[in-house]
Design a protein around this motif. Structure first.
Motif, PDB file in Angstrom:
ATOM      1  N   LEU A 246       3.965  -0.164  34.872  1.00  0.00           N
ATOM      2  CA  LEU A 246       3.728   0.745  33.758  1.00  0.00           C
ATOM      3  C   LEU A 246       3.037   2.015  34.218  1.00  0.00           C
ATOM      4  N   VAL A 247       3.643   3.145  33.874  1.00  0.00           N
ATOM      5  CA  VAL A 247       2.964   4.427  34.046  1.00  0.00           C
ATOM      6  C   VAL A 247       1.890   4.557  32.982  1.00  0.00           C
ATOM      7  N   SER A 248       2.224   4.076  31.776  1.00  0.00           N
ATOM      8  CA  SER A 248       1.262   4.076  30.670  1.00  0.00           C
ATOM      9  C   SER A 248       1.767   3.132  29.592  1.00  0.00           C
ATOM     10  N   ALA A 249       0.849   2.757  28.701  1.00  0.00           N
ATOM     11  CA  ALA A 249       1.200   1.953  27.530  1.00  0.00           C
ATOM     12  C   ALA A 249       0.116   2.218  26.500  1.00  0.00           C
ATOM     13  N   GLU A 250       0.509   2.713  25.331  1.00  0.00           N
ATOM     14  CA  GLU A 250      -0.497   3.091  24.343  1.00  0.00           C
ATOM     15  C   GLU A 250       0.090   3.073  22.938  1.00  0.00           C
ATOM     16  N   VAL A 251      -0.819   2.948  21.971  1.00  0.00           N
ATOM     17  CA  VAL A 251      -0.431   3.036  20.568  1.00  0.00           C
ATOM     18  C   VAL A 251      -0.206   4.510  20.252  1.00  0.00           C
ATOM     19  N   THR A 252       1.012   4.858  19.875  1.00  0.00           N
ATOM     20  CA  THR A 252       1.345   6.249  19.602  1.00  0.00           C
ATOM     21  C   THR A 252       1.479   6.534  18.109  1.00  0.00           C
ATOM     22  N   SER A 253       1.389   5.488  17.280  1.00  0.00           N
ATOM     23  CA  SER A 253       1.380   5.640  15.826  1.00  0.00           C
ATOM     24  C   SER A 253       0.676   4.426  15.241  1.00  0.00           C
ATOM     25  N   LYS A 254      -0.088   4.644  14.164  1.00  0.00           N
ATOM     26  CA  LYS A 254      -0.790   3.534  13.520  1.00  0.00           C
ATOM     27  C   LYS A 254      -0.142   3.112  12.215  1.00  0.00           C
ATOM     28  N   SER A 255       0.692   3.959  11.632  1.00  0.00           N
ATOM     29  CA  SER A 255       1.310   3.609  10.355  1.00  0.00           C
ATOM     30  C   SER A 255       2.755   4.110  10.327  1.00  0.00           C
ATOM     31  N   PRO A 256       3.724   3.291  10.728  1.00  0.00           N
ATOM     32  CA  PRO A 256       3.531   1.935  11.242  1.00  0.00           C
ATOM     33  C   PRO A 256       2.998   1.961  12.672  1.00  0.00           C
ATOM     34  N   GLN A 257       2.503   0.816  13.116  1.00  0.00           N
ATOM     35  CA  GLN A 257       2.021   0.725  14.486  1.00  0.00           C
ATOM     36  C   GLN A 257       3.203   0.805  15.447  1.00  0.00           C
ATOM     37  N   VAL A 258       3.131   1.752  16.373  1.00  0.00           N
ATOM     38  CA  VAL A 258       4.154   1.906  17.410  1.00  0.00           C
ATOM     39  C   VAL A 258       3.452   1.926  18.762  1.00  0.00           C
ATOM     40  N   VAL A 259       3.941   1.109  19.672  1.00  0.00           N
ATOM     41  CA  VAL A 259       3.436   1.104  21.046  1.00  0.00           C
ATOM     42  C   VAL A 259       4.526   1.669  21.947  1.00  0.00           C
ATOM     43  N   THR A 260       4.157   2.658  22.748  1.00  0.00           N
ATOM     44  CA  THR A 260       5.110   3.283  23.665  1.00  0.00           C
ATOM     45  C   THR A 260       4.768   2.897  25.097  1.00  0.00           C
ATOM     46  N   TYR A 261       5.737   2.292  25.756  1.00  0.00           N
ATOM     47  CA  TYR A 261       5.593   1.890  27.156  1.00  0.00           C
ATOM     48  C   TYR A 261       6.396   2.851  28.016  1.00  0.00           C
ATOM     49  N   LYS A 262       5.780   3.386  29.047  1.00  0.00           N
ATOM     50  CA  LYS A 262       6.493   4.200  30.023  1.00  0.00           C
ATOM     51  C   LYS A 262       6.553   3.416  31.329  1.00  0.00           C
ATOM     52  N   ILE A 263       7.779   3.072  31.744  1.00  0.00           N
ATOM     53  CA  ILE A 263       7.994   2.139  32.843  1.00  0.00           C
ATOM     54  C   ILE A 263       8.110   2.883  34.167  1.00  0.00           C
ATOM     55  N   ASN A 264       7.518   2.327  35.183  1.00  0.00           N
ATOM     56  CA  ASN A 264       7.667   2.852  36.531  1.00  0.00           C
ATOM     57  C   ASN A 264       9.147   2.801  36.911  1.00  0.00           C
ATOM     58  N   PRO A 265       9.748   3.926  37.244  1.00  0.00           N
ATOM     59  CA  PRO A 265      11.199   3.933  37.546  1.00  0.00           C
ATOM     60  C   PRO A 265      11.567   3.085  38.762  1.00  0.00           C
ATOM     61  N   LYS A 266      10.599   2.720  39.588  1.00  0.00           N
ATOM     62  CA  LYS A 266      10.896   1.893  40.755  1.00  0.00           C
ATOM     63  C   LYS A 266      11.019   0.415  40.398  1.00  0.00           C
ATOM     64  N   ALA A 267      10.563   0.048  39.192  1.00  0.00           N
ATOM     65  CA  ALA A 267      10.504  -1.363  38.816  1.00  0.00           C
ATOM     66  C   ALA A 267      11.898  -1.924  38.576  1.00  0.00           C
ATOM     67  N   LYS A 268      12.230  -3.014  39.284  1.00  0.00           N
ATOM     68  CA  LYS A 268      13.560  -3.614  39.123  1.00  0.00           C
ATOM     69  C   LYS A 268      13.501  -5.116  39.393  1.00  0.00           C
ATOM     70  N   TRP A 269      14.529  -5.798  38.903  1.00  0.00           N
ATOM     71  CA  TRP A 269      14.667  -7.232  39.119  1.00  0.00           C
ATOM     72  C   TRP A 269      15.421  -7.512  40.418  1.00  0.00           C
ATOM     73  N   SER A 270      15.390  -8.766  40.824  1.00  0.00           N
ATOM     74  CA  SER A 270      16.041  -9.148  42.077  1.00  0.00           C
ATOM     75  C   SER A 270      17.561  -9.039  42.008  1.00  0.00           C
ATOM     76  N   ASP A 271      18.120  -8.943  40.797  1.00  0.00           N
ATOM     77  CA  ASP A 271      19.572  -8.741  40.685  1.00  0.00           C
ATOM     78  C   ASP A 271      19.937  -7.262  40.725  1.00  0.00           C
TER      79      ASP A 271
END
Length: 566
Positions: free
Chosen positions: A114-139
């Protein structure tokens, strides 16, 4: 406490450790001849002892050899049978662990994911995750919105074909969508969820859980896809060993270790295995184990205070469907005497626990046990009489409608002597009020899968670990849905407790949430669900030179930093 079977609370997503985990802690009896020792460790919220060392003082390479208390069959941590504590820990080393907590329990994003993860809205509650572009699965697939969506859809409880451990948090989500680009995920809640950092951790790949069959069966005896610093190297069921090796495609800091070999051992054998230099740590939480390990060659004792509790659970079947009987059992048991049995000869005081959801060193803790945990033989007899259980001849069980009051205490055959002593003490205490209790020893490998998880017990004792933060404990006391009991193996619940726990988990004001959790806890005591015994300190014998690993508090282990001092 060598042999307490553990259910770990899948801390970020469900509860029990994670699941779960349990290693029931047993300690040697007062009659062991070990004597008592000074109680010189006082729990604090951030107590831990893990030999912290900078990376430049740790060797590259080397093997770490942890013991396993039972063979791991189900590896999916979101599946109801995948909550065994050691399995969850291993999965956090091989999958996408989005957050780690520090010693005080503060969540911090793991930068490899995660580059970041934060609540970006409270009504409704929204959480925004920004993913490291290098992150990948073994497939080869990038970690992204499809994985978040698959975990949500399989775990939100809407499709009963997914045999899930817990839907808490996921059932409050209304949508999971891609954000501004492929590295951004937006999670929207239709009801606020305070402990959102519990969720999607560890994140597992959509490809492995896309169907109920894959979710329930695809992780049995195998881990099909990896996304962490380690991967499964070998699973040898004959030798009862599981080896982890570094993930060659890992994009983060290279792990210091080049192998982690887990070995399944009967609990009594772990102490000797440490003395024989066959494993690199062992519980020293019993008088017998502490006596053998405190001066072990190449060993050091490390102590800490994690989220870890030991209790006696009451079943909800047969005669115990009557709340009055469960309440009577609680009054008939002398907690102080039971705790003394397991605390004998151990250098840490076991604190009586008056709360199902908070530990004694946790902010918000209060003792809600009231009269339900006070030793009161006369009160127990009065409840039994009112419930229709008539006193019989001395030494004989009470009867009702011609049926004797006979119950069963399910005990793992791998239990340490103090656990056996504790069960015997429970047996004797209940006989004093006219309850015949038979102690049934069952195979340790079947203790959870065939007995506890199925609710096939009248009384049983295990540990819940890592049920932190607070919402992680909800699964242990929430109402079952159909065949899914979540972590509530007693299957005992009320709509009022359910509503309080759900409301607390949705309350963003921490002070107000604490009030709601404590109100729920008071009702859990009144329900006669579980007799809490004590908060269990961590007391380990660890191989000298092992760095960044030991007896922790609320902090997570960063497995890439674990290794051997130069």
């Amino acid at each position: 406490m060598d042999a307490f079977t553990t259910a770990r609370g899948l801390r970020r997503a469900a509860v029990l450790a994670i699941a779960l985990t349990l290693a029931v802690t047993g300690c040697s009896s007062a009659g062991s001849g070990s004597g008592d020792v000074t109680k010189n460790v006082v729990p604090t919220q951030d107590a831990e002892d893990n030999n912290p060392q900078p990376l430049d003082r740790i060797k590259d390479g080397g093997e770490f050899r942890p013991p396993l208390q039972q063979w791991i069959t189900q590896w999916n941590p979101y599946q109801v049978d995948g909550r065994y504590g050691d399995a969850v820990s291993i999965m956090e080393y091989t999958q996408a662990k989005l957050f780690r907590t520090d010693a005080k329990g503060v969540f911090k994003p793991v930068p490899e994911y995660l580059v970041s993860a934060e609540v970006t809205s409270k009504s409704p509650q929204v959480v925004t995750y920004k993913i490291n572009p290098k992150a990948k699965w073994s497939d080869g697939k990038q970690i992204g919105v499809q994985d978040f969506k698959a975990v949500w859809e399989s775990t939100n409880g809407k499709n009963p074909a997914y045999n899930i451990a817990d839907s808490s948090g996921y059932e409050q989500i209304s949508s999971v969508e891609q954000g501004a680009d492929a590295q951004e995920v937006k999670v929207t809640f239709d009801k606020p969820y305070a402990d959102w950092q519990n969720l999607f951790d560890p994140l597992i790949p959509a490809a492995g859980i896309a169907t109920p069959e894959a979710f329930n069966q695809g992780w049995i005896e195998k881990v099909p896809i990896f996304g962490g610093p380690f991967k499964i190297g070998t699973i040898d069921k004959t030798a009862q060993t599981i080896a982890l090796v570094p993930n060659p495609d890992w994009w983060g800091p290279k792990p210091k270790l080049d192998k982690i070999t887990y070995r399944v051992l009967a609990i009594p054998a772990i102490t000797q295995a440490f003395l024989n230099n066959e494993v690199d740590y062992a519980s020293a939480g019993s008088a017998t184990a502490y006596g053998q390990l405190k001066d072990a060659k190449d060993g050091v004792i490390r102590t800490g205070t994690p989220w870890d509790e030991v209790h006696i659970s009451f079943g909800g079947n047969g005669p115990l469907a009557d709340k009055s009987l469960r309440q009577a059992l609680g009054l008939a048991l002398d907690r102080a005497a039971l705790i003394k049995i397991v605390n004998q000869g151990v250098p840490v005081e076991f604190k009586p626990l008056g709360n199902h959801l908070f530990m004694t060193n946790q902010s918000g803790y209060q003792d809600n046990s009231g009269d339900w945990a006070k030793y009161n033989v006369a009160g127990a007899k009065e409840l039994l009489e009112k419930a229709g259980w008539k006193e019989a001849a001395a030494g004989q069980p009470r009867t009702k409608d011609g049926q004797p009051l006979e119950l069963h205490y399910v005990l793992s055959d791998g239990s340490a002597q103090a656990q056996i002593d504790m069960a015997t003490a429970v047996q004797n205490m209940l006989l004093q009020v006219g309850v015949k209790l038979t102690v049934d020893k069952v195979p340790s490998k079947e203790y959870f899968g065939k007995y506890v998880n199925q609710g096939k017990f009248d009384l049983a004792s295990w540990r819940n670990t890592d049920s932190f933060p607070l919402s992680a404990g909800v699964a242990n006391y929430r109402a079952p849905q159909g065949d899914n009991v979540f972590g509530n193996y007693s299957k005992l619940a009320t709509p009022e407790i359910d509503e309080l726990l759900r409301t607390a988990a949705a309350t963003l004001d921490p002070a107000e949430a604490v009030k709601l959790y404590n109100k729920a806890d008071a009702q859990i005591w009144e329900l006669g669900h579980t007799l809490e015994l004590y908060q269990r300190p961590s007391i380990l014998a660890v191989r000298k030179g092992l760095a960044n690993f030991g007896a922790g508090s609320l902090a997570d282990t960063d497995i890439t930093k674990v290794g051997w001092e130069k």
